[in-house]
Scaffold this active site. Structure first.
Site, mmCIF file in Angstrom:
data_model
loop_
_atom_site.group_PDB
_atom_site.id
_atom_site.type_symbol
_atom_site.label_atom_id
_atom_site.label_comp_id
_atom_site.label_asym_id
_atom_site.label_seq_id
_atom_site.Cartn_x
_atom_site.Cartn_y
_atom_site.Cartn_z
ATOM 1 N N PHE A 187 -1.655 8.126 4.176
ATOM 2 C CA PHE A 187 -2.437 8.738 5.270
ATOM 3 C C PHE A 187 -3.665 9.498 4.753
ATOM 4 O O PHE A 187 -3.896 10.661 5.111
ATOM 5 C CB PHE A 187 -1.575 9.713 6.097
ATOM 6 C CG PHE A 187 -0.501 9.087 6.941
ATOM 7 C CD1 PHE A 187 -0.473 7.728 7.195
ATOM 8 C CD2 PHE A 187 0.500 9.880 7.503
ATOM 9 C CE1 PHE A 187 0.528 7.167 7.990
ATOM 10 C CE2 PHE A 187 1.504 9.334 8.297
ATOM 11 C CZ PHE A 187 1.512 7.985 8.525
ATOM 12 N N LYS A 208 5.355 3.751 17.132
ATOM 13 C CA LYS A 208 5.315 2.619 16.179
ATOM 14 C C LYS A 208 6.505 2.727 15.243
ATOM 15 O O LYS A 208 6.720 3.773 14.623
ATOM 16 C CB LYS A 208 4.006 2.661 15.393
ATOM 17 C CG LYS A 208 3.851 1.483 14.426
ATOM 18 C CD LYS A 208 2.444 1.384 13.905
ATOM 19 C CE LYS A 208 2.287 0.240 12.925
ATOM 20 N NZ LYS A 208 0.921 0.115 12.423
ATOM 21 N N ASN A 262 0.836 -1.206 0.000
ATOM 22 C CA ASN A 262 0.000 0.000 0.000
ATOM 23 C C ASN A 262 0.862 1.244 0.000
ATOM 24 O O ASN A 262 1.943 1.272 0.576
ATOM 25 C CB ASN A 262 -0.976 -0.016 1.186
ATOM 26 C CG ASN A 262 -0.414 0.696 2.406
ATOM 27 O OD1 ASN A 262 -0.487 1.922 2.511
ATOM 28 N ND2 ASN A 262 0.182 -0.068 3.318
ATOM 29 N N ASN A 282 5.647 -1.543 11.519
ATOM 30 C CA ASN A 282 4.876 -1.054 10.379
ATOM 31 C C ASN A 282 5.236 -1.891 9.143
ATOM 32 O O ASN A 282 5.907 -2.915 9.258
ATOM 33 C CB ASN A 282 5.204 0.430 10.159
ATOM 34 C CG ASN A 282 4.014 1.207 9.639
ATOM 35 O OD1 ASN A 282 3.341 0.755 8.704
ATOM 36 N ND2 ASN A 282 3.733 2.354 10.224
ATOM 37 N N SER A 331 5.578 5.109 8.717
ATOM 38 C CA SER A 331 4.968 4.808 7.424
ATOM 39 C C SER A 331 5.934 5.195 6.309
ATOM 40 O O SER A 331 6.521 6.277 6.343
ATOM 41 C CB SER A 331 3.671 5.595 7.251
ATOM 42 O OG SER A 331 3.291 5.551 5.893
ATOM 43 N N ASN A 374 5.084 5.945 3.389
ATOM 44 C CA ASN A 374 4.347 6.642 2.324
ATOM 45 C C ASN A 374 4.191 8.145 2.531
ATOM 46 O O ASN A 374 3.510 8.806 1.756
ATOM 47 C CB ASN A 374 2.967 5.999 2.165
ATOM 48 C CG ASN A 374 3.094 4.528 1.794
ATOM 49 O OD1 ASN A 374 3.891 4.173 0.938
ATOM 50 N ND2 ASN A 374 2.354 3.668 2.483
ATOM 51 N N THR A 375 4.778 8.682 3.591
ATOM 52 C CA THR A 375 4.828 10.139 3.765
ATOM 53 C C THR A 375 6.304 10.515 3.694
ATOM 54 O O THR A 375 7.083 10.090 4.554
ATOM 55 C CB THR A 375 4.220 10.562 5.129
ATOM 56 O OG1 THR A 375 2.836 10.235 5.119
ATOM 57 C CG2 THR A 375 4.376 12.049 5.381
#
Ligand SMILES: Cc1cc2nc3c(=O)[nH]c(=O)nc-3n(C[C@H](O)[C@H](O)[C@H](O)COP(=O)(O)O)c2cc1C
Length: 371
Positions: free
Chosen positions: A120, A222, A116, A251, A182, A184-185
């Site tokens: 966010f 996390k 994925n 994560n 994450s 993805n940021t």
């Protein structure tokens, strides 16, 4: 039956659309009293011996829903009805944001994995706080709130964004998670470096204490599975130093080596975080390392590639007080929670441990004694 349904219906749909459809059904079921009582009785059996306490919170069991599934806190009761003993909502960012362009969620069915790059997507801290404030719970469950950085906020101003979310959301959080992991940021994972993490966690702790004076909101961080081992140790030491309540490991990963040659190469090359079965070994390794470092001083939450009761049990023996899952739910369906509970209760019964708490970290302690 679910597997057949998955093959015939969900597998043919875009994964994000399938997610929204499943969500609608879950929410519909929970709004129908007879149906929700029936579903909860069938899918969320309670085992007295699995009762768990973590950072001062009592739970029906150790198994929870990982962040990312219910980003906007719309299905807390629904997921509780399906047998998750705690629900971690979010990641919620300071401001609402749409996330990355679609397609951004991919199923690697043969590998029992997902990739994925949602980025966010969420309604933001104000809207989610309002939803939590107006919520009338149907089932009693523990709600964790996972917060992250708004994409347009520069890395140097990240703390302010997390503080804003904390001030808005801490009153409704049974526990709070600072997500710095994450992939993805852009730049988010740099916040895991201790020189960035120390002021960030300190600011969030202070904001939580300022906002909620009637109780101490447990604070967790996390982390990513892609941290080097010495960086895992550094985060563990920092968590102890700052008196953090817990660490969630892990994560999703940006690594692809653990994937077999099973999935289509075009899918494997999609950018984003990999979750599910291929993440299992590294998440377990990080958890073990953390437990060896912090022992019982900090509560550990094991997540990443948990597919069945045996995986969950292994995490507990490796040091996890709580375990969470996301990807396997997509492949295993609504009976997943029930299977995990049943299997965990059976394992505890045939183990040498009287309680689940006695089993936490037992493998690591044994290995240390043998060394
Ligand atoms: C589609 C998707 C979205 C996710 N979104 C988030 C998120 O917003 N915040 C977060 O902390 N973790 C997020 N995660 C990571 C999960 O919480 C979990 O740490 C990871 O998927 C490993 O567990 P699993 O192998 O059981 O899926 C997401 C995972 C997936 C698959």
């Amino acid at each position: 039956m679910y597997k057949l349904f998955f093959r015939l219906v969900f597998k043919r749909m875009d994964p994000e659309q399938a997610h929204h459809l499943a969500f609608r059904w879950i929410r519909l079921a929970v709004r129908t009293p007879v149906l929700r009582t029936f579903v909860a009785a069938a899918l969320a059996p309670r085992y007295e011996e699995l009762r768990t306490e973590a950072f001062g919170l009592r739970m029906h069991g150790p198994f929870g829903l990982a962040a990312g599934f219910d980003k906007n806190a719309v299905a807390i009761d629904g997921m509780s009805m399906l047998g998750f003993d705690h629900i971690e909502i979010g990641t919620v960012t300071g401001e609402a944001q749409p996330g990355n362009p679609k397609k951004r969620l991919f199923r690697l069915v043969q590998d029992r994995a997902l990739i994925n790059r949602m980025g966010f997507n969420n309604e933001g801290s104000l809207a989610v706080a309002a939803r939590l404030a107006s919520r009338t719970p149907v089932f009693r469950t523990v709600v964790g709130v996972n917060i992250g950085k708004t994409k347009v906020v520069p890395e140097a101003e990240a703390a302010g964004d997390y503080v804003k979310s904390t001030e808005r959301l801490a009153p409704y959080a049974d526990y709070l998670v600072v997500n710095v992991s994450s992939p993805n940021t852009p730049g988010l994972r740099n916040l895991q470096a201790t020189e960035s993490l120390r002021p960030l966690l300190t600011a969030v702790r202070e904001a939580a204490d300022r906002t909620v004076t009637s109780r101490r909101v447990p604070l967790l961080v996390k982390i990513a599975p892609d941290l080097a081992d010495e960086d895992v140790d550094a985060v563990a030491d920092l968590a102890v130093e700052l008196g953090l309540d817990g660490i969630i490991a892990t994560n999703t990963t940006i690594a692809r080596e653990s994937l077999g040659l099973k999935s289509e190469p075009s899918l494997v090359e999609e950018a984003g975080g990999l979750s599910g079965a291929p993440l299992k070994a590294r998440s377990l390794e990080v958890l073990r390392r953390l437990y060896a470092r912090v022992g019982d001083r900090i509560t550990l939450v094991g997540v990443g590639g948990i597919e069945n009761a045996e995986d969950a049990w292994q995490r507990i023996l490796a040091g996890a007080t709580l375990v969470q899952g996301y990807s396997a739910f997509i492949y295993e369906g609504p009976f997943w929670g029930r299977a995990i509970h049943k299997g965990l209760a059976a394992r505890l019964l045939t183990s040498p441990y009287d309680t689940l708490a006695d089993a936490v970290g037992a493998d690591v302690r044994k290995a240390e004694e043998a060394a």
